[in-house]
Design an enzyme around this catalytic site. Structure first.
Site, mmCIF file in Angstrom:
data_model
loop_
_atom_site.group_PDB
_atom_site.id
_atom_site.type_symbol
_atom_site.label_atom_id
_atom_site.label_comp_id
_atom_site.label_asym_id
_atom_site.label_seq_id
_atom_site.Cartn_x
_atom_site.Cartn_y
_atom_site.Cartn_z
ATOM 1 C CB CYS A 2 -0.884 -0.048 1.221
ATOM 2 S SG CYS A 2 -1.627 -1.477 1.394
ATOM 3 N NE ARG A 27 4.351 1.485 -1.609
ATOM 4 C CZ ARG A 27 5.206 1.556 -0.646
ATOM 5 N NH1 ARG A 27 6.382 2.104 -0.938
ATOM 6 N NH2 ARG A 27 4.935 1.062 0.381
ATOM 7 C CD1 TRP A 76 -1.342 -5.048 -4.431
ATOM 8 C CD2 TRP A 76 -0.841 -6.316 -2.540
ATOM 9 N NE1 TRP A 76 -0.969 -6.146 -4.877
ATOM 10 C CE2 TRP A 76 -0.863 -6.992 -3.792
ATOM 11 C CE3 TRP A 76 -0.826 -6.844 -1.385
ATOM 12 C CZ2 TRP A 76 -0.344 -8.321 -3.731
ATOM 13 C CZ3 TRP A 76 -0.535 -8.360 -1.329
ATOM 14 C CH2 TRP A 76 -0.269 -8.869 -2.569
ATOM 15 C CG ASN A 106 1.072 1.798 3.764
ATOM 16 O OD1 ASN A 106 -0.115 2.014 3.367
ATOM 17 N ND2 ASN A 106 2.102 2.293 3.032
ATOM 18 N N GLY A 107 0.679 -1.904 6.190
ATOM 19 C CA GLY A 107 1.271 -2.774 7.073
ATOM 20 C C GLY A 107 -0.301 -3.889 7.491
ATOM 21 C CE LYS A 497 13.459 -16.584 -10.438
ATOM 22 N NZ LYS A 497 12.322 -17.231 -9.996
ATOM 23 C CE LYS A 615 5.444 -10.802 -10.768
ATOM 24 N NZ LYS A 615 6.549 -11.774 -10.256
HETATM 25 O O1 M6R Z 1 1.377 -15.844 -11.103
HETATM 26 P P1 M6R Z 1 1.630 -17.607 -10.791
HETATM 27 O O2 M6R Z 1 2.580 -17.804 -9.616
HETATM 28 O O3 M6R Z 1 0.704 -18.299 -11.149
HETATM 29 O O4 M6R Z 1 2.753 -17.710 -12.071
HETATM 30 C C1 M6R Z 1 3.419 -18.658 -12.343
HETATM 31 C C2 M6R Z 1 4.642 -18.723 -13.373
HETATM 32 O O5 M6R Z 1 4.146 -17.860 -14.574
HETATM 33 C C3 M6R Z 1 5.625 -17.776 -12.638
HETATM 34 O O6 M6R Z 1 6.049 -18.486 -11.561
HETATM 35 C C4 M6R Z 1 6.855 -17.760 -13.565
HETATM 36 O O7 M6R Z 1 7.527 -18.984 -13.646
HETATM 37 C C5 M6R Z 1 8.121 -16.861 -12.961
HETATM 38 N N1 M6R Z 1 8.380 -15.902 -14.030
HETATM 39 C C6 M6R Z 1 9.295 -17.265 -12.592
HETATM 40 O O8 M6R Z 1 10.038 -16.646 -12.052
#
Ligand code: M6R
Length: 620
Positions: A2, A27, A76, A106-107, A497, A615
């Protein structure tokens, strides 16, 4: 998470609050609101669900609200779904006109239910599901009960509440003052000529001033036009140093880190603690996991015949780790599946089974489909989700929220870490309810979980060594990550990663599986990174490492302090503190995240926005 902005000065506050909130959008948030005190002393409150644009539209970009003092917030959701009612500011009454105090926060207030029960007994009524409304009403309660100054009412509230907070409140009968308090949630006060600002993060006020005071833990602040005073919880005045901000806005948003990913890596201790505190209750004598908020009855836990976990990417890796821990502690069979496979393989599900969906976003298309498949087959579903009110959270029978906060970097770090914690919590509680562990073991596992955040902080002290190693291998082509059992689960995450942000080809293998084919890939200089945290399997993995070394591999290892004999085999070792073996993944993954990050950095890549990736993967 938040965001908070507050202003007291001579200009209209609303446009300044909106501008500040827009600087905190990075954020993540799901709703927003602001309150302005007009010249007659009345509060005007406007809230909107969704993007800030809604709030801009509702207030004609702030021009519709008049008053030179106000507070604003982007929320959030943690307690209660994203909605206009749950959005901040919150008021001490049931109606703005009848409210003497209004605030944003926040928190997380961990004991808010206890406080709410107390306030209900005192005749308070509640309109939202939030812990913030409880907090504001608690300030009101003390303010009226003791007829004391705002500082004392806030201090009394701080003594009673547990958790983390940055709080900004306005009192109807204290015109021209904004009061603030903080514990474990950042807060700054900015000063310029005849104007004073409060914010949860520097970017919100950088346009107006670079001169700030940092509010420290358990401190209270009183903002007036062009000045601010600070107090201890005993109302003793505090002298503070004005600090000049020299960063630019973009750097400020990242809290001084070069990339959000690094910021989020460093947020992991806090995220883990918040997730633990959200379900572990301290009754004074002992700590107990309390799943009443999730809604899963003990009778159902006892009757689970089989667990199926479906997820994608890193969430699937967290599921792999959960599989080992749940099976070992609770002795329930667990099957982990990629959601994209689960949805189409016409799964045969036991009617007494439990399907667990793990997802940071709660919007991943394959994971949603897996959830719906399970529901269609009449099997109970439990979601481990980070985003409150997301599709998966809404559709699952039970929800265990991770409290990682918004994650901005595409490569997950803190959300993954909290997913691991969620898996451990299920394993421990299922084991306890099913009579697999006694009180002593139960208390031991919980105390081991609480020790993890400090141990992660310790690992951050080894960052330089990992950066050096990544720089040495900046041109690496192929990397193999190996480990057994839980170390294999973590290797999968370490490998992902590395490949997703540095574009180095990497694979993770169960160490014992290498010689069934993949060892043919090992040649002079191939980098093999081994994870060895499971005492029973240590020697077995060393043997597999030696097989690689014989074929010319360069060996690196992640293991716990004390296992120094590893240096006879590996050329580079990164040590992590020791924990109960079930939870070692939370520690061994940290150097792996850092290695991926530093390799990306050494290659001059954007660690936050890797090519070809999104994402949230909302398509198949
Ligand atoms: O939002 P979600 O946790 O369901 O997403 C799953 C994957 O798309 C996500 O973990 C992806 O593998 C990441 N980019 C890994 O860093």
């Amino acid at each position: 998470m938040c965001g908070i902005v507050g202003f007291v000065g001579r200009r209209d506050a609303a446009p300044i609050l909106l501008e500040g909130l827009s600087k905190l959008e990075y954020r993540g948030y799901d709703s927003a609101g602001l309150a302005v005190r007009d010249s007659t002393g009345n509060f005007e409150v406007v809230k909107a669900k969704g993007k800030l644009k809604e709030l801009f539209d509702k207030t004609d970009s702030g021009k519709a609200l008049h008053g030179t003092m106000g507070i604003g917030h982007t929320r959030w959701a943690t307690h209660g779904e994203p909605s206009e009612t749950n959005a901040h500011p919150h008021i001490s009454g049931m109606d703005v006109k009848d409210s003497d105090i209004i605030g944003v926060h926040n928190g997380i207030i961990e004991n808010y239910m206890e406080m709410k029960t107390k306030l209900l007994r005192k005749g308070y009524k509640f309109y939202s599901d939030t812990d913030t409304e409880v907090l504001v009403k608690l300030v009101d309660y003390y303010y009226k009960k003791y007829k004391c100054p705002p500082c004392e009412a806030i201090a009394k509230t701080m003594v009673r509440v547990k958790g983390s907070y940055a709080l900004a409140v306005m009192f109807k009968d204290h015109p021209d003052e904004i009061w603030a308090a903080r514990k474990d949630s950042p807060m700054i006060v900015g000063i310029s000529d005849n104007e004073t600002f409060i914010a949860s993060d520097v970017p919100a006020i950088l346009k107006y001033t670079r001169n700030v005071y940092y509010v420290d833990n358990m401190e209270i602040a009183c903002l007036k036009e062009g000045s601010a005073e600070f107090f201890t919880i005993d109302s003793e005045p505090i002298e503070k140093e004005l600090v000049e901000i020299t960063w630019d806005t973009e750097a400020a948003e990242k809290g001084g880190y070069e990339y959000f990913m690094m910021k989020e890596i460093h947020e992991q201790p806090r995220a883990i603690l918040d997730t633990l505190n959200s379900v572990i209750k301290d009754d004074g004598d002992s700590k107990k996991i309390d799943f009443s908020g999730i809604g899963i009855p003990d009778e159902d836990i006892k009757n689970i015949s089989q667990i199926y976990i479906a997820a994608c990417g890193s969430a699937w890796h967290a599921g792999m780790a959960a599989q080992y821990v749940i099976e070992d502690l609770a002795r329930v069979p667990v099957r982990v599946e990629l959601a994209s496979e689960f949805r189409y393989r016409k799964p045969i599900l036991d009617k007494n089974g439990l399907v667990i969906i793990i997802s940071q976003s709660g919007e991943t298309a394959d994971s949603i489909a897996a959830l719906r498949e399970a529901k269609e087959k009449g099997v109970k579903t439990l979601a481990i989700v980070n985003v409150v009110g997301s599709t998966i959270a809404r559709e699952a029978d039970y929800v265990l929220y991770t409290l990682a906060g918004p994650e901005i970097a595409v490569a997950t770090t803190k959300a993954y870490s909290t997913q691991l914690i969620a898996g451990y919590l299920l394993a421990i509680q299922f084991a306890y309810v099913r009579g697999m562990i006694d009180d002593e073991k139960y208390a031991y596992y919980i105390s081991e979980l609480y020790a993890l955040p400090d141990k992660i902080e310790k690992i951050f002290e080894t960052k330089d060594k990992l950066q050096w190693f990544a720089a040495k291998f900046v041109n690496v082509h192929d990397v193999f990550f190996i480990g057994r059992n839980l170390d294999y689960a973590v290797s999968l995450e370490g490998s992902l990663k590395m490949k997703e942000i540095s574009y180095a080809h990497s694979e993770a293998y169960a160490a014992g599986e290498l010689k069934h084919g993949t060892i043919s890939m090992i040649e002079g200089g191939t980098l093999v990174i081994s994870v060895l945290t499971q005492p029973e399997l240590f020697d077995k993995t060393i043997s597999n490492m030696s097989e690689c070394k014989t074929r010319g591999a360069y060996l690196a290892a992640i293991t716990a302090y004390g296992h120094y004999d590893i240096e006879d085999t590996a050329s580079f070792v990164s040590y992590v503190p020791t924990a109960d073996p079930h939870f070692m993944g939370s520690l061994s993954v940290i150097p792996l995240q850092l290695l991926g990050y530093y390799l990306s950095l050494a290659r001059g890549l954007d660690a936050d926005k890797p090519r070809n990736l999104a994402k949230s993967v909302t398509v198949e």
